[in-house]
Design a protein around this motif. Structure first.
Motif, mmCIF file in Angstrom:
data_model
loop_
_atom_site.group_PDB
_atom_site.id
_atom_site.type_symbol
_atom_site.label_atom_id
_atom_site.label_comp_id
_atom_site.label_asym_id
_atom_site.label_seq_id
_atom_site.Cartn_x
_atom_site.Cartn_y
_atom_site.Cartn_z
ATOM 1 N N ILE A 8 47.423 30.562 40.299
ATOM 2 C CA ILE A 8 48.369 30.934 41.167
ATOM 3 C C ILE A 8 48.111 32.272 41.693
ATOM 4 C CG2 ILE A 8 50.604 31.404 41.438
ATOM 5 C CD1 ILE A 8 51.472 29.194 39.240
ATOM 6 N N LYS A 9 47.611 32.891 40.971
ATOM 7 C CA LYS A 9 47.393 34.478 41.272
ATOM 8 C C LYS A 9 46.203 34.243 42.316
ATOM 9 C CE LYS A 9 47.600 37.628 38.050
ATOM 10 N NZ LYS A 9 48.436 38.871 38.103
ATOM 11 N N ASN A 10 45.368 33.649 42.208
ATOM 12 C CA ASN A 10 44.374 33.525 43.115
ATOM 13 C C ASN A 10 44.520 33.001 44.293
ATOM 14 O OD1 ASN A 10 42.378 34.590 41.137
ATOM 15 N ND2 ASN A 10 41.354 32.572 40.625
ATOM 16 N N LEU A 11 45.372 32.138 44.247
ATOM 17 C CA LEU A 11 45.602 31.539 45.588
ATOM 18 C C LEU A 11 46.527 32.271 46.429
ATOM 19 C CD1 LEU A 11 46.379 27.688 44.574
ATOM 20 C CD2 LEU A 11 44.657 28.357 46.094
ATOM 21 N N ILE A 12 47.803 33.001 45.836
ATOM 22 C CA ILE A 12 48.586 33.867 46.277
ATOM 23 C C ILE A 12 47.899 35.046 46.850
ATOM 24 C CG2 ILE A 12 50.769 35.419 46.151
ATOM 25 C CD1 ILE A 12 51.732 33.039 44.483
ATOM 26 N N GLY A 13 46.865 35.645 45.987
ATOM 27 C CA GLY A 13 45.967 36.602 46.455
ATOM 28 C C GLY A 13 45.064 36.392 47.520
ATOM 29 N N ALA A 14 44.906 35.151 47.922
ATOM 30 C CA ALA A 14 43.704 34.882 48.945
ATOM 31 C C ALA A 14 44.308 34.681 50.228
ATOM 32 C CB ALA A 14 43.204 33.517 48.761
ATOM 33 N N GLY A 15 45.743 34.953 50.143
ATOM 34 C CA GLY A 15 46.608 35.011 51.602
ATOM 35 C C GLY A 15 46.404 33.895 52.656
ATOM 36 N N MET A 16 46.181 34.465 53.839
ATOM 37 C CA MET A 16 46.015 33.661 54.868
ATOM 38 C C MET A 16 45.071 32.221 54.651
ATOM 39 S SD MET A 16 47.302 32.917 57.868
ATOM 40 C CE MET A 16 47.963 34.454 58.412
ATOM 41 N N ARG A 17 44.210 32.354 53.818
ATOM 42 C CA ARG A 17 43.136 31.588 53.527
ATOM 43 C C ARG A 17 44.063 30.223 52.914
ATOM 44 N NH1 ARG A 17 39.345 30.985 49.684
ATOM 45 N NH2 ARG A 17 39.725 33.306 49.119
ATOM 46 N N THR A 273 35.064 27.234 49.564
ATOM 47 C CA THR A 273 35.670 28.244 48.635
ATOM 48 C C THR A 273 34.618 28.762 47.370
ATOM 49 O OG1 THR A 273 37.855 27.481 48.993
ATOM 50 C CG2 THR A 273 37.350 28.835 46.998
ATOM 51 N N ILE A 274 33.948 27.415 46.981
ATOM 52 C CA ILE A 274 32.936 27.792 45.831
ATOM 53 C C ILE A 274 31.707 28.388 46.391
ATOM 54 C CG2 ILE A 274 31.400 26.398 44.420
ATOM 55 C CD1 ILE A 274 33.766 24.659 44.023
ATOM 56 N N PHE A 275 31.379 28.195 47.715
ATOM 57 C CA PHE A 275 30.138 28.861 48.345
ATOM 58 C C PHE A 275 30.451 30.233 48.394
ATOM 59 C CE2 PHE A 275 27.329 30.300 51.767
ATOM 60 C CZ PHE A 275 26.541 30.033 51.458
ATOM 61 N N ARG A 276 31.942 30.780 49.078
ATOM 62 C CA ARG A 276 31.891 32.006 49.285
ATOM 63 C C ARG A 276 32.278 32.878 47.835
ATOM 64 N NH1 ARG A 276 35.394 33.648 53.639
ATOM 65 N NH2 ARG A 276 36.839 34.251 51.939
ATOM 66 N N ARG A 277 32.759 31.983 46.883
ATOM 67 C CA ARG A 277 33.057 32.838 45.642
ATOM 68 C C ARG A 277 32.173 32.807 44.825
ATOM 69 N NH1 ARG A 277 38.882 30.759 44.708
ATOM 70 N NH2 ARG A 277 38.867 32.054 42.973
ATOM 71 N N HIS A 278 30.832 32.564 44.853
ATOM 72 C CA HIS A 278 29.733 32.129 43.902
ATOM 73 C C HIS A 278 29.821 33.567 42.893
ATOM 74 C CE1 HIS A 278 27.178 34.756 46.460
ATOM 75 N NE2 HIS A 278 27.791 34.095 47.402
ATOM 76 N N ARG A 279 29.757 34.982 43.493
ATOM 77 C CA ARG A 279 29.824 36.244 42.828
ATOM 78 C C ARG A 279 30.905 36.198 41.674
ATOM 79 N NH1 ARG A 279 26.371 40.074 43.927
ATOM 80 N NH2 ARG A 279 26.095 39.519 45.962
ATOM 81 N N GLU A 280 31.897 35.716 42.444
ATOM 82 C CA GLU A 280 33.323 35.852 41.450
ATOM 83 C C GLU A 280 33.044 34.929 40.088
ATOM 84 O OE1 GLU A 280 36.699 35.140 43.744
ATOM 85 O OE2 GLU A 280 37.917 34.664 41.859
ATOM 86 N N ILE A 281 32.494 33.590 40.501
ATOM 87 C CA ILE A 281 32.299 32.729 39.484
ATOM 88 C C ILE A 281 31.262 33.283 38.378
ATOM 89 C CG2 ILE A 281 30.919 30.553 38.852
ATOM 90 C CD1 ILE A 281 32.058 29.469 41.730
ATOM 91 N N LEU B 100 37.187 41.287 41.081
ATOM 92 C CA LEU B 100 37.893 39.994 41.454
ATOM 93 C C LEU B 100 38.785 40.448 42.529
ATOM 94 C CD1 LEU B 100 38.774 38.447 38.120
ATOM 95 C CD2 LEU B 100 36.868 37.908 39.335
ATOM 96 N N PRO B 101 38.156 40.012 43.729
ATOM 97 C CA PRO B 101 38.790 40.828 44.872
ATOM 98 C C PRO B 101 40.579 40.512 45.323
ATOM 99 C CG PRO B 101 37.758 38.624 45.492
ATOM 100 C CD PRO B 101 37.633 38.998 43.989
ATOM 101 N N VAL B 102 41.102 39.536 44.600
ATOM 102 C CA VAL B 102 42.473 39.175 44.965
ATOM 103 C C VAL B 102 43.410 39.873 43.887
ATOM 104 C CG1 VAL B 102 41.994 37.226 46.228
ATOM 105 C CG2 VAL B 102 42.644 36.927 43.731
ATOM 106 N N TYR B 103 42.508 40.502 42.813
ATOM 107 C CA TYR B 103 43.518 41.417 41.706
ATOM 108 C C TYR B 103 43.512 42.791 42.151
ATOM 109 C CZ TYR B 103 42.705 37.056 39.014
ATOM 110 O OH TYR B 103 42.851 35.643 38.463
ATOM 111 N N SER B 104 44.473 43.334 41.678
ATOM 112 C CA SER B 104 44.611 44.957 41.566
ATOM 113 C C SER B 104 43.669 45.380 40.719
ATOM 114 C CB SER B 104 46.130 45.244 41.458
ATOM 115 O OG SER B 104 46.586 45.102 40.082
ATOM 116 N N VAL B 105 43.542 46.900 40.674
ATOM 117 C CA VAL B 105 42.858 47.546 39.785
ATOM 118 C C VAL B 105 43.385 47.175 38.005
ATOM 119 C CG1 VAL B 105 42.379 49.863 38.684
ATOM 120 C CG2 VAL B 105 42.220 49.492 41.165
#
Lengths: 391, 237
Positions: A8-17, A273-281, B100-105
């Motif tokens: 949920i946090k990731n989805l809401i944080g991703a905003g417009m996308r 999403t997976i392609f864009r977020r490889h570093r995050e993964i 993690l880009p969508v999280y705060s510090v």
């Protein structure tokens, strides 16, 4: 639980996308429900119109009456059994006497089915009472607007009617169009002329006889019918049921195409999403998340995407569904010419089961198309993900 | 762990496929790291620093040889077991911060504690403390995109040390920072090494970092050519 919170946090944080993805899924969901509702509305309307204008609660047929076989009509008549007559006398049923005939409008011949109907009947929704308004010598005739167009006649026009009576003698007389009615049921319109029952019985030399007797929708079926065959609504609408069943594959295909479009949208966005977020993964793995947990996180994000889409569908689609279900959708043309019973204002039908089945189906599809690209994560090496390489 | 050793590397070889052939990144490394070390793997690009760091972190598997971290043999262990080891006992600092880009510090720093199911009260205390250590109290609610390079790397450091791990692996932590921020970051890490007794292993070729190290391992073409203990004034007192 943590996976869902993070999703949920990731989805809401991703905003417009996120909201664009949700919007696309919601539109697909709305279209799925709307198109299926339209189909069901068409079917329900056709069935409702047929019952209201033609079938009512059911009928008792003369033992050899078969509307699909015109050759039976000559002999398919008789005095109905007493229990049926009792229903007629109380106004709970209406006898109809059917015979083949020919009419000669504007000097050309047209074969028709001539039906004698009790003008005061209230069993089916037909303006038969108009037949009572005529007091002249001609045979009063009630026809549908489609029949009138084909025959090229208007109210007040006359034409010759020719028929074969009980003695197998051809007779002819002049009929006059007393009233032209509008109906969505082509089966009481095209190729049919409606005449007062008593007059038809007299013309055919069949006093007190009928080919079938329709009874009201609230009336219980009789057990004693003296050989006359009871036909219930299910039987009388069986051809329509077959037609609807035959249409179902087409509706399933349309449903499948819309579902596939929705699935492709989600699949595409998930792959991206997976392609864009490889570093995050890679980072998640380095921080100690197992691959299966990362797969679970991305699948949950897809699932949450669907959940948000359902909420958005309710917000956007709710008013649309309500409006179309109450006001209907005006159709641009008259489909009766094509032999279809389709309303001029189509009212979609959205049963609760439709929402449940669509929700379940879209949820499954969303989870599957979220999971499939997420499985690539399971093949990723954390070092490659951190470097930006995708398996 | 034998005699305070936290990492034991023996005869470590790593090949990477390259076209139809393979590139040998590490050629039979033997090493040990003790608790509380502040060590740098130093060498030019392609010398095998990052590869060795990744193998110690269990992020990659060796072609030959063994790596033992905190008493756990990584070579034959499952992905899940290695993830568990990283989750509980290791911290990572990356050259590009990898926040993690969508999280705060605050949320970024909190993340490793969430993975370790640390209770909310303790989590709050530890996160606040870690952010104070790196001097980002006024940026708690900021997202990574709103941070400078130095602030981003300090957030990554707070994330790496918030669970007070035994070992922190830092891959070129100052490569994207200017001189002032590089010194700032290194001073923070030295302080954490002293206060928490956390062991740090750096992969770097940054001269500024080398000035803070107590042990320097020089790698050239996948081999350790020099292993020296450095008297560093930062650690005096």
């Amino acid at each position: 639980m943590l996976t869902f919170k993070l999703a949920i946090k990731n989805l809401i944080g991703a905003g417009m996308r996120t909201w664009l993805n949700v919007l696309v899924t919601a539109i697909s969901f709305i279209l799925l429900v709307f198109m299926t509702g339209m189909y069901q509305g068409m079917d329900a309307h056709a069935r409702q119109v047929t019952i209201k204008t033609e079938i009512a609660g059911g009928a008792y047929w003369h033992p050899i009456y078969d509307p699909a076989d015109p050759f039976t009509l000559e002999d398919a008549h008789g005095v109905p059994p007493q229990p049926v007559i009792d229903l007629v006398n109380t106004g709970d049923a209406m006898p109809v006497l059917v015979a083949q005939a020919s009419i000669y409008p504007n000097g050309r011949v047209m074969p028709v089915i001539m039906k004698g109907v009790e003008p005061r009947q209230t069993i089916v929704d037909m303006p038969t009472a108009n037949l009572l308004e005529y007091e002249g010598e001609s045979i009063p005739v009630l026809i549908g607007s489609g029949m009138a167009r084909r025959a090229g006649v208007n109210v007040g026009d006359t034409f010759t009617i020719r028929w074969l009576d009980a003695n197998r003698t051809y007779d002819a007389d002049e009929g006059m169009v007393i009233h032209i009615f509008e109906t969505e049921n082509i089966k009481i319109d095209f190729g049919q002329i409606w005449i007062p029952l008593a007059r038809v019985q007299e013309m055919l030399g069949m006093p007190g006889e009928a080919s079938y007797v329709s009874y009201g929708q609230e009336i219980a079926a009789l057990t004693e019918t003296d050989g006359w065959i009871h036909r219930d609504v299910g039987y009388l609408t069986r051809d329509m049921t077959v037609l609807i069943e035959a249409k179902k594959p087409a509706s399933y295909i349309l449903f499948g195409i819309l579902l596939a479009l929705a699935a492709m949208g989600i699949f595409n966005s998930q792959v991206l999403t997976i392609f864009r977020r490889h570093r995050e993964i890679g980072t998640l793995m380095a921080l100690g998340m197992t691959r299966s947990r990362v797969v679970g996180l991305f699948t949950a994000e897809g699932g949450m995407n669907a959940f948000f889409a359902f909420i958005m569908s309710a917000l956007l689609g709710g008013p649309l569904f309500y409006w179309t279900a109450t006001s209907g959708i005006p159709l641009p043309m008259d489909y009766s010419e094509m032999g279809l019973i389709i309303a001029q204002r189509l009212i979609p039908v959205y049963p609760f089961a439709l929402f449940v089945s669509t929700t379940v189906m879209v949820s499954i599809i969303v989870l599957v198309v979220s999971y499939i690209p997420s499985r690539r994560i399971a093949k990723m090496k954390p070092t490659e993900a951190l470097r930006g390489k995708v398996a | 762990m034998e005699n305070g050793q936290i990492v034991n590397v023996s005869n470590l070889v790593k090949h990477f496929p390259m076209g139809g052939d393979h590139f040998v990144a590490l050629k039979g490394i033997d090493l040990t790291f003790a608790t509380g070390e502040f060590t740098g793997l130093v060498g030019p690009s392609g010398s095998g620093k990052t590869t060795l760091l990744n193998l110690i972190g269990g992020l990659d598997s060796p072609t030959e040889g063994d790596v033992s971290v905190l008493g756990m043999q990584l070579s034959g262990s499952s992905h899940g077991a290695r993830a568990e080891l990283r989750r509980s006992s290791m911290g990572f600092i990356f050259q590009t911060y990898n926040l993690l880009p969508v999280y705060s510090v605050y949320e970024n720093v909190e993340f490793p504690l969430l993975l370790n199911n640390v209770p909310a009260d303790e989590r709050k205390k530890l996160v606040t403390q870690a952010i104070e250590w790196v001097g980002l109290t006024d940026k708690m609610k900021s997202r990574p995109a709103a941070l400078s390079g130095g602030e981003g790397q300090r957030t990554a450091i707070a994330r790496a040390i918030v669970k007070e791990p035994t070992l922190v692996l830092a891959d070129e932590p100052t490569a994207n920072l200017d001189a002032e921020n590089s010194h700032h970051v290194m001073k923070i890490l030295v302080r954490l090494n002293k206060e928490l007794s956390t062991s740090f292993i750096f992969a770097t070729h940054d001269e500024k970092v080398m000035g803070y190290l107590r042990r320097i391992l020089n790698l050239v073409d996948g081999k350790i050519v020099k292993d020296e203990i450095v008297e560093n004034p930062e650690f005096k007192g």
